[in-house]
Design a protein around this motif. Structure first.
Motif, PDB file in Angstrom:
ATOM      1  N   ALA A  26      27.550  27.915 -29.372  1.00 24.74           N
ATOM      2  CA  ALA A  26      28.313  28.721 -28.412  1.00 24.74           C
ATOM      3  C   ALA A  26      27.410  29.415 -27.408  1.00 24.74           C
ATOM      4  O   ALA A  26      27.790  29.629 -26.243  1.00 24.74           O
ATOM      5  CB  ALA A  26      29.165  29.749 -29.157  1.00 24.74           C
ATOM      6  N   LEU A  29      26.950  27.395 -24.270  1.00 24.07           N
ATOM      7  CA  LEU A  29      28.124  26.945 -23.528  1.00 24.07           C
ATOM      8  C   LEU A  29      28.547  27.974 -22.487  1.00 24.07           C
ATOM      9  O   LEU A  29      28.104  29.119 -22.510  1.00 24.07           O
ATOM     10  CB  LEU A  29      29.286  26.696 -24.509  1.00 24.07           C
ATOM     11  N   ASN A  30      29.434  27.532 -21.575  1.00 28.45           N
ATOM     12  CA  ASN A  30      29.962  28.416 -20.542  1.00 28.45           C
ATOM     13  C   ASN A  30      31.467  28.166 -20.389  1.00 28.45           C
ATOM     14  O   ASN A  30      31.998  27.121 -20.783  1.00 28.45           O
ATOM     15  CB  ASN A  30      29.279  28.180 -19.183  1.00 28.45           C
ATOM     16  N   GLN A  33      34.876  26.252 -22.634  1.00 28.82           N
ATOM     17  CA  GLN A  33      34.255  25.701 -23.840  1.00 28.82           C
ATOM     18  C   GLN A  33      33.688  26.814 -24.722  1.00 28.82           C
ATOM     19  O   GLN A  33      33.824  26.799 -25.947  1.00 28.82           O
ATOM     20  CB  GLN A  33      33.148  24.711 -23.456  1.00 28.82           C
ATOM     21  N   LYS A  34      33.069  27.788 -24.059  1.00 26.28           N
ATOM     22  CA  LYS A  34      32.510  28.923 -24.795  1.00 26.28           C
ATOM     23  C   LYS A  34      33.620  29.732 -25.460  1.00 26.28           C
ATOM     24  O   LYS A  34      33.510  30.127 -26.627  1.00 26.28           O
ATOM     25  CB  LYS A  34      31.699  29.800 -23.851  1.00 26.28           C
ATOM     26  N   LYS A  35      34.732  29.969 -24.728  1.00 30.97           N
ATOM     27  CA  LYS A  35      35.838  30.736 -25.298  1.00 30.97           C
ATOM     28  C   LYS A  35      36.435  30.021 -26.504  1.00 30.97           C
ATOM     29  O   LYS A  35      36.773  30.635 -27.511  1.00 30.97           O
ATOM     30  CB  LYS A  35      36.913  30.958 -24.233  1.00 30.97           C
ATOM     31  N   LYS A  37      34.963  27.871 -28.470  1.00 29.18           N
ATOM     32  CA  LYS A  37      34.015  27.914 -29.591  1.00 29.18           C
ATOM     33  C   LYS A  37      34.023  29.296 -30.238  1.00 29.18           C
ATOM     34  O   LYS A  37      33.987  29.425 -31.485  1.00 29.18           O
ATOM     35  CB  LYS A  37      32.612  27.563 -29.101  1.00 29.18           C
ATOM     36  N   ILE A  91      27.472  37.206 -28.060  1.00 27.34           N
ATOM     37  CA  ILE A  91      27.872  36.022 -27.280  1.00 27.34           C
ATOM     38  C   ILE A  91      29.042  36.350 -26.361  1.00 27.34           C
ATOM     39  O   ILE A  91      29.086  35.941 -25.194  1.00 27.34           O
ATOM     40  CB  ILE A  91      28.231  34.865 -28.238  1.00 27.34           C
TER      41      ILE A  91
END
Length: 220
Positions: A26, A29-30, A33-35, A37, A91
């Motif tokens: 995570a 990622l940005n 995708q990050k949310k 994860k 994060i």
């Protein structure tokens, strides 16, 4: 150790390792995708907390000597989970710039994962020691049961011997009564025999006197 606790423990260790890998992924990622994860990680943390609660309830239902060791392990699991929560907060915060994030991934995450790996290694060692302690407890319980069975067998033997002695005592008491009755009968018979001897003696003496008188009068 409780098999139920061991089952929860295996699930937690697998889940914790999976969450650590997702935290690492995570951080790189940005956007959406990050949310996504992070959402997966939070769901996994909720599941991990549920497993810890279950382990806590199971540990508190066991014997004191086993419970103390398991609660100590739970404290380490809780510390491991708190590290994961802190990592998720860092994060999600998004306040770190790219350089700080890279530094975090290279140093902070590595340190956190190393610490988690060390904790898991210590926990596995503790699990082995608890397993050996559980085996010793089982062996002690088996010896105690064998001793208890031996004691019950001895008590049963003693009870049987007591019953035999009481029966023998009752039999001897009956023999004593019979001997007493026989003695009384023999004494009565002896008295009658003595009385009969005196009577017979008296009769014989009377007959002798009568014969002597008859002879006397005939001869005179």
């Amino acid at each position: 150790m409780s098999e139920v606790f061991e089952g929860y423990e295996r699930q937690y260790c697998e889940l914790s390792a999976n969450l650590s890998r997702k935290c690492t992924a995570a951080g790189a990622l940005n956007g959406e995708q990050k949310k996504q994860k992070v959402s997966e990680i939070k769901s996994g943390i909720d599941e991990a907390e549920s497993l810890i609660r279950k382990m806590d309830l199971e540990a508190r239902s066991l014997q004191p000597n086993v419970k103390a060791a398991l609660l100590a392990k739970l404290r380490e699991y809780k510390s491991d989970l708190n590290n994961l929560k802190s990592e998720v907060k860092r994060i999600v915060s998004g306040n770190l710039n790219a350089a700080a994030r890279d530094e975090l991934l290279e140093s902070g995450m590595a340190d956190a994962l190393t610490a988690s790996a060390d904790q898991r290694a210590r926990l596995m060692m503790s699990t082995d020691r608890l397993g050996k302690s559980g085996d010793r407890i089982k062996e002690g319980r088996r010896t105690m049961l064998e001793t208890e069975e031996l004691g019950v067998s001895i008590l049963q033997d003693l009870h049987s011997q007591r019953q035999s002695l009481l029966h023998a005592h009752s039999t001897l008491h009956g023999v004593d009564d019979n001997i007493g009755k026989s003695k009384k009968v023999l004494t009565a018979m002896s008295r009658r025999m003595s009385r009969n001897k005196w009577i017979i003696g008296t009769i014989i003496a009377a007959l002798v006197i009568a014969v002597a008188l008859i002879l006397y009068f005939k001869l005179s």
